[in-house]
Every structure is written in C-alpha cells, then in structure tokens.
Design a protein around this motif. Structure first.
Motif, PDB file in Angstrom:
ATOM      1  N   GLU A 218       0.891  -1.353  -0.197  1.00 11.98           N
ATOM      2  CA  GLU A 218       0.081  -0.567  -0.307  1.00 11.98           C
ATOM      3  C   GLU A 218       0.592   1.501   0.729  1.00 11.98           C
ATOM      4  O   GLU A 218       1.922   0.977   0.402  1.00 11.98           O
ATOM      5  CB  GLU A 218      -1.347  -0.133   1.187  1.00 11.98           C
ATOM      6  CG  GLU A 218      -0.433  -0.055   2.774  1.00 11.98           C
ATOM      7  CD  GLU A 218       0.665  -0.875   3.244  1.00 11.98           C
ATOM      8  OE1 GLU A 218       0.780  -1.287   4.235  1.00 11.98           O
ATOM      9  OE2 GLU A 218       0.588  -2.114   2.678  1.00 11.98           O
ATOM     10  N   ALA A 219      -0.060   2.490  -0.403  1.00 14.19           N
ATOM     11  CA  ALA A 219       1.237   3.633  -0.808  1.00 14.19           C
ATOM     12  C   ALA A 219       0.855   4.414   0.852  1.00 14.19           C
ATOM     13  O   ALA A 219       0.286   3.981   1.474  1.00 14.19           O
ATOM     14  CB  ALA A 219       0.540   4.616  -1.304  1.00 14.19           C
ATOM     15  N   ILE A 220       2.333   4.728   1.266  1.00 11.93           N
ATOM     16  CA  ILE A 220       2.320   5.246   2.447  1.00 11.93           C
ATOM     17  C   ILE A 220       2.245   7.121   2.340  1.00 11.93           C
ATOM     18  O   ILE A 220       3.150   7.824   1.666  1.00 11.93           O
ATOM     19  CB  ILE A 220       4.212   4.441   3.330  1.00 11.93           C
ATOM     20  CG1 ILE A 220       4.193   3.473   2.905  1.00 11.93           C
ATOM     21  CG2 ILE A 220       4.066   5.241   4.528  1.00 11.93           C
ATOM     22  CD1 ILE A 220       3.034   2.148   3.940  1.00 11.93           C
ATOM     23  N   PRO A 221       1.784   7.751   3.341  1.00 13.29           N
ATOM     24  CA  PRO A 221       1.178   9.229   3.297  1.00 13.29           C
ATOM     25  C   PRO A 221       2.517   9.229   3.516  1.00 13.29           C
ATOM     26  O   PRO A 221       3.838   8.770   4.449  1.00 13.29           O
ATOM     27  CB  PRO A 221       0.481   9.347   4.319  1.00 13.29           C
ATOM     28  CG  PRO A 221       0.173   8.199   4.225  1.00 13.29           C
ATOM     29  CD  PRO A 221       0.408   7.151   4.029  1.00 13.29           C
ATOM     30  N   VAL A 222       3.837  10.588   3.083  1.00 15.16           N
ATOM     31  CA  VAL A 222       4.717  11.459   3.965  1.00 15.16           C
ATOM     32  C   VAL A 222       4.412  12.288   4.169  1.00 15.16           C
ATOM     33  O   VAL A 222       3.139  13.788   3.716  1.00 15.16           O
ATOM     34  CB  VAL A 222       5.730  11.707   2.800  1.00 15.16           C
ATOM     35  CG1 VAL A 222       5.636   9.588   2.399  1.00 15.16           C
ATOM     36  CG2 VAL A 222       5.859  11.350   1.411  1.00 15.16           C
ATOM     37  N   ALA A 223       5.075  13.821   4.905  1.00 13.07           N
ATOM     38  CA  ALA A 223       4.782  14.957   4.935  1.00 13.07           C
ATOM     39  C   ALA A 223       6.424  15.638   5.407  1.00 13.07           C
ATOM     40  O   ALA A 223       7.893  15.282   5.052  1.00 13.07           O
ATOM     41  CB  ALA A 223       3.847  15.075   6.516  1.00 13.07           C
ATOM     42  N   ARG A 224       6.161  17.008   5.391  1.00 10.54           N
ATOM     43  CA  ARG A 224       7.149  17.690   5.332  1.00 10.54           C
ATOM     44  C   ARG A 224       8.469  17.156   6.410  1.00 10.54           C
ATOM     45  O   ARG A 224       8.226  16.879   8.107  1.00 10.54           O
ATOM     46  CB  ARG A 224       7.892  19.431   5.400  1.00 10.54           C
ATOM     47  CG  ARG A 224       8.488  20.067   5.274  1.00 10.54           C
ATOM     48  CD  ARG A 224       7.542  21.460   5.856  1.00 10.54           C
ATOM     49  NE  ARG A 224       7.548  21.706   4.421  1.00 10.54           N
ATOM     50  CZ  ARG A 224       6.182  22.324   3.932  1.00 10.54           C
ATOM     51  NH1 ARG A 224       5.783  21.900   5.291  1.00 10.54           N
ATOM     52  NH2 ARG A 224       5.459  22.597   3.274  1.00 10.54           N
ATOM     53  N   GLY A 225      10.096  16.510   6.058  1.00 16.45           N
ATOM     54  CA  GLY A 225      11.323  16.243   6.991  1.00 16.45           C
ATOM     55  C   GLY A 225      11.457  14.967   7.299  1.00 16.45           C
ATOM     56  O   GLY A 225      12.447  14.123   7.915  1.00 16.45           O
ATOM     57  N   ASP A 226      10.099  13.816   6.658  1.00 17.51           N
ATOM     58  CA  ASP A 226      10.186  11.943   6.580  1.00 17.51           C
ATOM     59  C   ASP A 226      11.207  12.347   5.620  1.00 17.51           C
ATOM     60  O   ASP A 226      11.540  13.242   4.628  1.00 17.51           O
ATOM     61  CB  ASP A 226       8.976  12.032   6.333  1.00 17.51           C
ATOM     62  CG  ASP A 226       7.971  11.865   6.949  1.00 17.51           C
ATOM     63  OD1 ASP A 226       8.355  12.204   8.749  1.00 17.51           O
ATOM     64  OD2 ASP A 226       6.401  11.587   6.560  1.00 17.51           O
ATOM     65  N   ASN A 227      11.819  11.511   6.016  1.00 17.60           N
ATOM     66  CA  ASN A 227      13.170  10.447   5.874  1.00 17.60           C
ATOM     67  C   ASN A 227      12.678   9.054   4.892  1.00 17.60           C
ATOM     68  O   ASN A 227      12.111   8.204   5.748  1.00 17.60           O
ATOM     69  CB  ASN A 227      14.523  10.464   6.084  1.00 17.60           C
ATOM     70  CG  ASN A 227      14.657  11.240   5.671  1.00 17.60           C
ATOM     71  OD1 ASN A 227      16.107  11.402   5.467  1.00 17.60           O
ATOM     72  ND2 ASN A 227      14.618  12.081   7.398  1.00 17.60           N
ATOM     73  N   ILE A 228      12.558   8.651   3.509  1.00 21.21           N
ATOM     74  CA  ILE A 228      11.999   7.508   3.455  1.00 21.21           C
ATOM     75  C   ILE A 228      13.976   6.470   2.853  1.00 21.21           C
ATOM     76  O   ILE A 228      13.966   6.713   1.617  1.00 21.21           O
ATOM     77  CB  ILE A 228      11.313   7.900   1.608  1.00 21.21           C
ATOM     78  CG1 ILE A 228      10.058   8.702   2.389  1.00 21.21           C
ATOM     79  CG2 ILE A 228      10.818   6.837   1.562  1.00 21.21           C
ATOM     80  CD1 ILE A 228       9.352   7.747   3.885  1.00 21.21           C
ATOM     81  N   VAL A 229      13.181   5.156   3.337  1.00 23.90           N
ATOM     82  CA  VAL A 229      14.297   4.001   2.522  1.00 23.90           C
ATOM     83  C   VAL A 229      13.460   3.190   2.095  1.00 23.90           C
ATOM     84  O   VAL A 229      12.588   2.514   3.048  1.00 23.90           O
ATOM     85  CB  VAL A 229      15.683   3.495   3.449  1.00 23.90           C
ATOM     86  CG1 VAL A 229      16.076   2.721   2.644  1.00 23.90           C
ATOM     87  CG2 VAL A 229      16.069   4.994   4.286  1.00 23.90           C
ATOM     88  N   ALA A 230      13.479   2.395   0.745  1.00 27.21           N
ATOM     89  CA  ALA A 230      12.576   0.993   0.283  1.00 27.21           C
ATOM     90  C   ALA A 230      14.054   0.703   0.696  1.00 27.21           C
ATOM     91  O   ALA A 230      15.518   0.504  -0.755  1.00 27.21           O
ATOM     92  CB  ALA A 230      12.470   1.432  -1.124  1.00 27.21           C
ATOM     93  N   ARG A 231      14.139  -0.834   0.475  1.00 30.76           N
ATOM     94  CA  ARG A 231      15.018  -2.144   0.423  1.00 30.76           C
ATOM     95  C   ARG A 231      14.500  -2.591  -0.213  1.00 30.76           C
ATOM     96  O   ARG A 231      13.206  -3.446   0.128  1.00 30.76           O
ATOM     97  CB  ARG A 231      15.289  -2.140   2.314  1.00 30.76           C
ATOM     98  CG  ARG A 231      16.264  -0.868   2.738  1.00 30.76           C
ATOM     99  CD  ARG A 231      16.146  -1.609   4.083  1.00 30.76           C
ATOM    100  NE  ARG A 231      16.785  -1.068   5.592  1.00 30.76           N
ATOM    101  CZ  ARG A 231      18.307   0.016   4.640  1.00 30.76           C
ATOM    102  NH1 ARG A 231      19.153  -0.214   4.687  1.00 30.76           N
ATOM    103  NH2 ARG A 231      17.932   1.212   6.034  1.00 30.76           N
TER     104      ARG A 231
END
Length: 262
Positions: free
Chosen positions: A237-250
């Motif tokens: 599923e798609a993950i909501p994000v906001a300003r300041g979030d760091n994303i890593v997909a492994r």
C-alpha cells in the motif's frame, strides 16, 4: 469515446491547472458521469502534448493499482497506466520539495528498462523478460489531485494515474538471474518500518504489469519501444508522507532507494 474534443480539452485544462497550481479538485466523473476509460486516456494524451510543448520529455510509462493492496486501498479492480516525464524524476538521496505536492504518498516498485520492442496482445512473462535489458529498484511519489485522495478508475486515469515524482536507486540487474516473484521489499519512514511486501503482490509477477500495458497499447495501435522505462506498480500500500520525512525502500538482493521531503 463518449466525450467530444472540446470537453476533453476542458477537462485537461482543469487537471493541468490543479497539477501546476497544486490544489485539489472534485473528481471529473462528478461533472461527467458518462466519461469512459477511453476518454480518460484521451485526457492523458492531451496532457502529454502540453508537457512536450513546454519543453518537457517523456521518460517512461507506469502501471498503477497493480497490487491487491493498492486496489483495495483505492477501491478499484483493474490497473491504470500513466506517463512519466523528465520533470518528475528526482535523483537518489535527493530532497523533494513538498511545495509542489498536495498529499503525497510513496510506494516501492520494480522498474524495467527494455532492450527490445514489445507489441501485440497476449505476451508471456518470458517474452517480457527476454526483451528486458535490466530491472532496477524505484520509489514512486504519487499525489492525486482529487480531494481526500478519493477517486474512481476513470478519474485517476485522467489525472495521469496520480503521477508526481519518482526516484530510482540500487543497482541495475539482469532479470534472467532473479526470481522476480519473490523479491522482498521493506519501506521505512524515519527509521520505522511502514510496510513489507513481496514482488508477487504485483499481479503475481511484476512482468505481468508490462504484459497488460502492452495489451493496452495494442488497443491504441501503439507499442512499447526499445529503451522504454516502465514502473510496474506499488508492491505494498502507499505510505503517506510529510515535510521532514526520510524514506528508505530496501529491495532484497537489489539494493535500496532513499530520499527525503523538505
């Protein structure tokens, strides 16, 4: 098609204004309940022409809503397809500005780059793999222009399948040496695991997304040219994000993709 060219142009202008000025709109089928899937792809065609006229260029195509999790999340039962433009691409480890986005979400995908043309209906997974130069990990930032991220299939197609940004990373690999049904994926936000999945969640094999895309193009008298870059759809599923979030997909055996929102 059920709508005339003038109406298609008016819908295109409305969606493009929402994309350019970063605001929400009501879904297009509220105003045009008879609008068909063919009409929606005609809107995409007009959007593409407009983007190219501005000096942008097409970098690839995408399949969306290809996992059961995404279909359930969005309330649809068949995939959609969309266009990826150079202006949507962001480099690995980049900072993506929230000012150009409304209510973005991220999803991890496997992208294919073709070495040979694919065309016609009823291709096999093996034919797709044989035509593929390499596969690479990717994360798409989707951002529907519709209020509260609510839409039907026709409306989302007209909005270019919620395309907004995309990032590739990891390393390119020959698909012949991978079991593309069993690639494990983890999405982390600020160091916390948000979603887990396996690549078989995409239509039982991500290459099936390309089979369906080529079928779709065949109905329009088109093909998937050599050199095409194709994102095959979110594994979770798609993950909501906001300003300041760091994303890593492994991605198991394929590396990782990372970036942040500012």
């Amino acid at each position: 098609m059920s709508l005339d060219a003038k109406t298609i142009a008016a819908i295109t202008d409305r969606i493009q204004h929402a994309q350019d000025k970063v605001h929400t709109i009501t879904k297009v089928t509220d105003e045009h309940p008879s609008m068909s899937i063919e009409d929606a792809y005609a809107v995409q065609d007009e959007l593409r022409r407009s983007w190219i006229a501005r000096g942008d260029r097409v970098t690839g195509l995408k399949a969306g809503l290809t996992s059961r999790a995404k279909m359930l999340q969005m309330g649809v039962n068949v995939p959609s397809f969309g266009i990826q433009m150079a202006s949507m691409a962001r480099p690995e480890n980049s900072a993506i500005e929230m000012s150009g986005l409304i209510h973005p979400r991220v999803e991890a995908e496997i992208a294919f780059v073709l070495k040979n043309e694919l065309k016609g209906k009823g291709l096999s997974i093996e034919q797709v793999i044989a035509a593929t130069d390499y596969v690479i990990p990717a994360v798409e930032v989707i951002d529907s222009r519709y209020e509260k991220f609510k839409f039907d299939l026709v409306s989302v197609i007209a909005d270019n399948s919620s395309s907004a940004r995309y990032v590739t990373g990891g390393r390119p690999l020959d698909p012949q040496g991978l079991d593309l049904r069993t690639i494990g994926v983890v999405i982390e936000k600020n160091g916390e695991i948000q979603a887990l999945g396996a690549s078989a969640a995409v239509l039982n094999h991500p290459a099936n997304a390309i089979v369906m895309l080529v079928d779709h193009l065949a109905t329009r008298g088109e093909c998937l040219p050599a050199g095409s870059f194709v994102m095959t759809g979110g594994i979770t599923e798609a993950i909501p994000v906001a300003r300041g979030d760091n994303i890593v997909a492994r991605f198991q055996d394929m590396g990782s993709v990372s970036f942040r929102f500012i």
